[in-house]
Design an enzyme around this catalytic site. Sequence first.
Site, PDB file in Angstrom:
ATOM      1  N   ARG A 290       7.086 -12.669 -31.884  1.00 49.22           N
ATOM      2  CA  ARG A 290       6.689 -13.538 -30.775  1.00 49.22           C
ATOM      3  C   ARG A 290       7.818 -13.673 -29.759  1.00 49.22           C
ATOM      4  O   ARG A 290       7.580 -13.784 -28.554  1.00 49.22           O
ATOM      5  CB  ARG A 290       6.248 -14.898 -31.315  1.00 49.22           C
ATOM      6  CG  ARG A 290       4.897 -14.763 -31.993  1.00 49.22           C
ATOM      7  CD  ARG A 290       4.335 -16.051 -32.554  1.00 49.22           C
ATOM      8  NE  ARG A 290       2.970 -15.796 -33.009  1.00 49.22           N
ATOM      9  CZ  ARG A 290       2.224 -16.646 -33.694  1.00 49.22           C
ATOM     10  NH1 ARG A 290       2.695 -17.838 -34.005  1.00 49.22           N
ATOM     11  NH2 ARG A 290       0.999 -16.325 -34.050  1.00 49.22           N
ATOM     12  N   TYR A 433      -2.183 -11.483 -27.028  1.00 48.32           N
ATOM     13  CA  TYR A 433      -1.841 -10.864 -28.317  1.00 48.32           C
ATOM     14  C   TYR A 433      -0.693 -11.584 -29.035  1.00 48.32           C
ATOM     15  O   TYR A 433      -0.083 -12.479 -28.485  1.00 48.32           O
ATOM     16  CB  TYR A 433      -1.649  -9.358 -28.194  1.00 48.32           C
ATOM     17  CG  TYR A 433      -0.574  -8.782 -27.312  1.00 48.32           C
ATOM     18  CD1 TYR A 433       0.603  -9.427 -27.025  1.00 48.32           C
ATOM     19  CD2 TYR A 433      -0.758  -7.496 -26.785  1.00 48.32           C
ATOM     20  CE1 TYR A 433       1.576  -8.828 -26.256  1.00 48.32           C
ATOM     21  CE2 TYR A 433       0.214  -6.887 -26.000  1.00 48.32           C
ATOM     22  CZ  TYR A 433       1.389  -7.559 -25.747  1.00 48.32           C
ATOM     23  OH  TYR A 433       2.342  -6.962 -24.992  1.00 48.32           O
ATOM     24  N   GLU A 434      -0.459 -11.208 -30.269  1.00 44.50           N
ATOM     25  CA  GLU A 434       0.482 -11.921 -31.163  1.00 44.50           C
ATOM     26  C   GLU A 434       0.130 -13.407 -31.271  1.00 44.50           C
ATOM     27  O   GLU A 434       1.016 -14.256 -31.362  1.00 44.50           O
ATOM     28  CB  GLU A 434       1.929 -11.768 -30.682  1.00 44.50           C
ATOM     29  CG  GLU A 434       2.558 -10.419 -30.923  1.00 44.50           C
ATOM     30  CD  GLU A 434       2.770 -10.081 -32.401  1.00 44.50           C
ATOM     31  OE1 GLU A 434       2.726 -10.992 -33.233  1.00 44.50           O
ATOM     32  OE2 GLU A 434       2.964  -8.898 -32.707  1.00 44.50           O
ATOM     33  N   GLY A 435      -1.137 -13.731 -31.259  1.00 46.75           N
ATOM     34  CA  GLY A 435      -1.582 -15.127 -31.269  1.00 46.75           C
ATOM     35  C   GLY A 435      -1.759 -15.602 -29.837  1.00 46.75           C
ATOM     36  O   GLY A 435      -0.806 -15.622 -29.069  1.00 46.75           O
ATOM     37  N   GLN A 440      -0.627 -20.566 -30.263  1.00 51.42           N
ATOM     38  CA  GLN A 440       0.791 -20.959 -30.291  1.00 51.42           C
ATOM     39  C   GLN A 440       0.907 -22.484 -30.252  1.00 51.42           C
ATOM     40  O   GLN A 440       1.740 -23.071 -30.942  1.00 51.42           O
ATOM     41  CB  GLN A 440       1.558 -20.384 -29.087  1.00 51.42           C
ATOM     42  CG  GLN A 440       1.484 -18.874 -28.931  1.00 51.42           C
ATOM     43  CD  GLN A 440       2.084 -18.100 -30.077  1.00 51.42           C
ATOM     44  OE1 GLN A 440       3.089 -18.526 -30.654  1.00 51.42           O
ATOM     45  NE2 GLN A 440       1.469 -16.987 -30.439  1.00 51.42           N
TER      46      GLN A 440
END
Lengths: 574, 574
Positions: A290, A433-435, A440
């Site tokens: 992240r 992306y990546e959450g 978050q």
Amino acid sequence: MDYQPRTADAWFLIDRVLQLPARLSGLNAHAEVDADLMRQVLDESAKFVADVIAPLNRVGDEQGASWDQGRVIMPPGFREAYQAFWQAGWPALACDPADGGQGLPTVLEATLYEMLSAANHGWTMAPGLLHGAYECIKHHASPELRALYLDKVASGEWLATMCLTEPHAGSDLGLVRTRAKPLPDGRYALNGSKIFISGGEHDLTDNIVHLVLARLPEAPPGPKGLSLFLVPKIDPQGQRSAVHCDRIEEKMGLHGSPTCAMRFDDAVGWLVGEPGKGLGAMFLMMNAARLHVALQGIGLLDAAWQKADAYAHERRQMRAPMAHRQGHEADLIIEHPAVRRLLDTQRAWIDAGRWLAYRTALELDRAKHAPDEAARASAQRWCALATPVLKSLFTQQAFEGASQCLQVLGGHGYVREWGIEQHVRDARVTMIYEGTNEIQAIDLLLRKVLPDGGQGLQALMQEELNALPEADRALEQRAQVWAELTHQIAQRREPAHLPYELADDYLRGLGLWMLQLAWCHIDAHRGEWPDGEQARWGQASSALQRWVLPEWHLRVQILRDTLARHPLSHPEHA
Amino acid sequence: MDYQPRTADAWFLIDRVLQLPARLSGLNAHAEVDADLMRQVLDESAKFVADVIAPLNRVGDEQGASWDQGRVIMPPGFREAYQAFWQAGWPALACDPADGGQGLPTVLEATLYEMLSAANHGWTMAPGLLHGAYECIKHHASPELRALYLDKVASGEWLATMCLTEPHAGSDLGLVRTRAKPLPDGRYALNGSKIFISGGEHDLTDNIVHLVLARLPEAPPGPKGLSLFLVPKIDPQGQRSAVHCDRIEEKMGLHGSPTCAMRFDDAVGWLVGEPGKGLGAMFLMMNAARLHVALQGIGLLDAAWQKADAYAHERRQMRAPMAHRQGHEADLIIEHPAVRRLLDTQRAWIDAGRWLAYRTALELDRAKHAPDEAARASAQRWCALATPVLKSLFTQQAFEGASQCLQVLGGHGYVREWGIEQHVRDARVTMIYEGTNEIQAIDLLLRKVLPDGGQGLQALMQEELNALPEADRALEQRAQVWAELTHQIAQRREPAHLPYELADDYLRGLGLWMLQLAWCHIDAHRGEWPDGEQARWGQASSALQRWVLPEWHLRVQILRDTLARHPLSHPEHA
């Protein structure tokens, strides 16, 4: 105009403001590190980015990756650039020397990937996944599997993927359906479909190492039933595995990175780590991943800023109210207050973003290598709390700020010629992306802050206030307000959806406090701002105060109003 | 999924909240208008949009317009759709019956273009320029020229362009260099290069009428030296004029609309209006044109909202904190607070935008047709002050709000499949053309508000407060704050750049007051919210209060802080 890395700004933050060479050399693992070495690596990486990677950005967007009967052809020049990249040792920069890496501090990997993303976000997606795969294999794979794959992934000779998402399982990986069937030889046959797999297929490297979430027979439903598997594109006997790329997606941007739909058709692989612990193994490297996405945001915003700043110093339109007229029929648009504001505001974000990201890179190293446990715990706390904030904050600003930079160019920003609209399109995906950024926010408030009633966050804020080079009353007051707000949120057990409603504003408010913290440090070094650069730093500092930080009050107000809708049934007088 | 016009919402605002049928029938020009007729036209236009225009949106984006040796080939189906459009009489909806038009109220043109833009922004660019050209020719061209071109432009049989921008002259048209040389027959030969000419060349119609800003010999430099000319693609003798399309731009979006670089190479045309009054003739229709762009923003935001709303009612991910679980392994994402907030917030913007835009359409008619001069002046004041606000506010929200809607779809929003990323790309240009949003802010504060010391705006706000169906204390208080702020700005003659620094926040703050005004009216009719639609209106109303209006304080704070940096040298105690 290609992106040009300018290392002076980053180095000023690293060396003077954060004093990273001194702080890193206090860690055993980095005892050999000094400022000269760090500066040299930074400048060499900048040179590689400028010479090899930046010139391929336009072709990556316009030509893009293409699919042909299961093969993915990368844009012209991409393979050669990647081969040069890994052979020069860049992927192994921060890897353990025991695995063939150079063992350099994480911050140098951070600046490398910031510059790479600014120069060519699409190309950078390919090596961007290496670090997570390296950590995953290093810490979870069996010795036999490590022997087969760790070196190749550490060096980057083979690229890697993370095969998580399925058509019906995006933010909610607990819904993953791909199945893994044990084979007599101890391996597993995987069956299922994955989508949105960055670099699932390409011609950059001779092999691709897929890390795949799947379910063993009789695994429970939900996230606890997920295990992690390694499936190579080419198996150790040199045979092609039954992993197929069925198509690549047409996207808003990021055309240089193939987003693949992958089909596992009795594809053979190995279990990585323990059964049912697949999600945990993947999430282990989530902070680094992240932070990586936050750096993409900072890089893309810097790239857009560069283009807009150059344009504003070249384009003349109308008389500016306070410009020095010198025989031209119109003034440079940088003289127009609206343009100045847009550009200085982005600068304030970029500088703060760098301070926060490089600081987080330090904490990632301290969390691993600090000599005493309290220091490691404090570093771990920073990483846990700061990472979702930075990911959300700087990906949103990359998109919105790049759009503001586009605005500086007017109609010329909307056409392809100057390349700035590509940054806006490319940046958009980083909010997802990546959450997603909403995930978050939930991660921050519900998983990081509330479980200990906000004590960890309060300790972090106090530690930061104590460490300021100059006491800052405004920052202290806001920390108090924040502690009080956090307390009020923690007190309320109902309704269950309340913290979900608060999460986005909570993240944003904390993020603004962190921006202010970063600039307290930068401002404290104003006496060292380089000659000729005083105005540039000063204008960004002023822009932060005038146009960025006022949003803090807005977030506090929204949080308070939402809390007021749900009064405590048994009010406490805190 | 194609955009589906839903006329019930718009009609509720037109008929119940704004009561336009009654108010319009009070104008002589619209004495025949009644609710049934208006509803019928609205529904027919919606049907045309849904059946003919919406299905061409994707092909317009993916295939786009293409250039081949000076010719521009429009995407498949575009010409047929346009021919059906003008032959059905849609362009002439609000044109004067004396010119072959239907003389219907402007609001029906507004709803038509809002739906068209939502359905297919690229296609809509072509007819979107007709109205301005019609007004321009009607009011400025000689009787001979009108005889040749007015009917064709009113009916839309021939399309029109506005040739203003040049490579070095965008926001600053005073820099235009194209030259017009008088010919012995009273016509003119034009020489110069124009860029960013929407629809400069295409195959939709058999002729194209170019309105061109150029300079007569010995004209003074700057805007006062500009005259307006009409240059047809095909002259009255059937000959091709020397107007060439040298290329079309590659753009971020709006691929269905060719953005042409045009070269005038001794191209023969006529003067329109008086020499040196070219800019004035073009700016005459600026309010209508800018309202048109605001409607594009509202339409695009509604189109993006539709897609996100549909997706949120179909996609299941994770457990939502307050969802009703019904045997599914995950809940609909509409149940997640972050998604609900994104969608309700856009709804609050769209509904307010419609109220404000339809209201402005009424005022455009009243400014022309109201029986007494005071009413016409009041209507003109609304148009002058509201138009730059709406253009800026709703184009920014179109882009940012469509991006928020994209976020609801996560990775599925970033890929082309659902079509939502196209709306984001298309919407971005609306913040730039017809005067950038920064130019709108300068227009509002420096040209509209400050010249009379803010009295006109104060009168408008007071009139609006007096006309509220229910007194609203919050709106009154904010009007007082605004009057005081405006007074403080008007008092300061120095520094000269101060109002330029304040302009963006000033526009935004006033815009938020207008959003609140719109919702005061909508809320006052809450008893009439249609059955089954109570929640939809109520949630949007609540979203406005919770997540949109708090920004008003932010803008006030930034304005006050900026004013405080420049204290009055001779303070007055106001």
